[in-house]
Design a protein around this motif. Structure first.
Motif, mmCIF file in Angstrom:
data_model
loop_
_atom_site.group_PDB
_atom_site.id
_atom_site.type_symbol
_atom_site.label_atom_id
_atom_site.label_comp_id
_atom_site.label_asym_id
_atom_site.label_seq_id
_atom_site.Cartn_x
_atom_site.Cartn_y
_atom_site.Cartn_z
ATOM 1 N N ASP A 35 21.138 6.790 -2.144
ATOM 2 C CA ASP A 35 21.387 5.471 -1.847
ATOM 3 C C ASP A 35 20.897 5.327 -1.241
ATOM 4 O O ASP A 35 20.606 4.262 -1.118
ATOM 5 C CB ASP A 35 23.195 6.041 -0.762
ATOM 6 N N GLN A 71 22.905 1.746 5.761
ATOM 7 C CA GLN A 71 24.111 2.120 5.384
ATOM 8 C C GLN A 71 24.425 3.491 5.130
ATOM 9 O O GLN A 71 24.864 3.881 3.945
ATOM 10 C CB GLN A 71 24.078 1.395 4.337
ATOM 11 N N VAL A 72 23.885 4.616 5.793
ATOM 12 C CA VAL A 72 24.526 5.533 5.897
ATOM 13 C C VAL A 72 25.292 6.002 6.624
ATOM 14 O O VAL A 72 25.901 7.604 7.010
ATOM 15 C CB VAL A 72 23.286 6.991 6.082
ATOM 16 N N HIS A 125 27.180 9.342 6.011
ATOM 17 C CA HIS A 125 28.747 9.134 5.079
ATOM 18 C C HIS A 125 29.675 10.225 5.806
ATOM 19 O O HIS A 125 30.596 10.062 5.051
ATOM 20 C CB HIS A 125 27.902 9.131 3.666
#
Ligand code: PMV
Length: 323
Positions: free
Chosen positions: A195, A248-249, A276
């Motif tokens: 990602d 965005q983890v 995540h």
């Protein structure tokens, strides 16, 4: 060949995950209260068996699935020993390290396997040899690992790590106490790394700025732990978490634990590892620890480890799970 066994610790990344894949530095420490172990017994037949009692699996090395990291670790050691035909043996692998939780489970089981088999074959393998060998197995698990997990686990010492450079074990002159909170949600590192790579491909400049900021926090934290700076560590951890969120983890579970730790008096908190899901760290004192521990469990942590990072060792005092 003789019977042999070996163990390897888990690990936590203090600062610098993800940016380390892009050449920035990171700090990581072994976490010894969770461990992987491997025991090798010669014979009884001609086959080499791998046993994973925790998941009820037993299979022949010759029938291992392609990409199986344990089989890869075994074959790499056999190659180094110059053995083209595997000896008859049973290799039993156990681990208390949660899988896909950012605690280095893959590197630890492969380190234990490599050391047990090398011990059985009386093959001398130094820490750097083990690290290099386990790096090959990490590629099967993670795709494009930086090498930090195999390095900290094989050396079993706090390290300052830059990809492609010899690891620098770092002197911790200012001890720190951490609580490691597990979201209970497994999260494969490979997916989180992919990602970030997709985001990097979309906006290299922005991602490079975030990686540079993370790298600068790592340098400040290293000076601080080495005792050459008197800055507090907590805000550096929290700033690293904010940058990881921008990458965005993070996840709702990680955000809940980081926020709970802060409200309960932790000096700083961040996710640790791929993100995540997996684990987070909270910087505590002996005074704030009970309240932060309770807040993490109340906010949904599946369990909480206490770890001390100091000059000699990284150890735990307790592992708690909700009632
Ligand atoms: O194995 P994990 O989840 O602790 O992740 C390792 C750290 C990353 O920087 C996300 C990946 C890497 O290879 O360094």
């Amino acid at each position: 060949m003789k019977p042999a066994r070996a163990a390897a610790p888990g690990k936590a990344i203090l600062l610098g995950e993800h940016a380390v894949v892009y050449g920035r530095p990171a700090l990581a420490v072994p976490v010894t209260q969770v461990q992987a172990s491997a025991a090798l017994t010669p014979g009884p037949g001609a086959e080499f068996w791998i046993e994973l009692p925790a998941i009820g699996r037993r299979y022949r090395l010759s029938r291992a699935r392609p990409g199986d990291p344990l089989a890869a670790a075994v074959r790499l050691v056999l190659d180094r020993a110059g053995l083209t035909v595997p000896p008859g043996a049973v290799l039993r692998v156990e681990s208390t390290i949660p899988i896909a939780a950012g605690l280095g489970s893959g590197a630890a089981v492969c380190t234990a396997v490599a050391r047990a088999l090398a011990g059985a074959l009386e093959l001398p393998l130094g820490n750097e040899d083990v690290s290099a060998l386990v790096f090959e197995t990490e590629k099967l698990l993670h795709g494009t690992p930086s090498g930090i997990d195999n390095t900290v686990v094989a050396h079993a010492r706090p390290v300052y790590f830059v990809k492609g450079r010899p690891p620098e074990p770092f002197e911790v002159r200012r001890p720190v106490r951490l609580l490691i909170g597990d979201t209970g949600r497994p999260s494969p590192t490979r997916a989180a790394v992919a990602d970030v790579r997709a985001g990097y491909a979309r906006d290299r400049d922005h991602y490079n700025r975030l990686f540079d900021e993370i790298g600068a926090l790592v340098e400040r934290a290293r000076a601080l732990l080495a005792g050459t700076s008197s800055q507090p560590l907590g805000p550096l951890l929290t700033a690293n978490h904010a940058l990881l969120r921008e990458l965005q983890v993070s996840s709702p579970e990680l955000e809940a634990l980081v926020a709970a730790a802060g409200s309960a008096g932790a000096e700083g908190a961040k996710l640790s590892g791929g993100g995540h899901g997996g684990n987070m760290l909270a910087l505590v004192t002996l005074q704030s620890e009970p309240a932060v521990r309770a807040a993490l469990l109340a906010a949904g942590a599946a369990r909480v480890f206490a770890t001390q990072v100091d000059a000699t060792q990284v150890g735990a005092t307790r592992v708690d799970a909700p009632e």
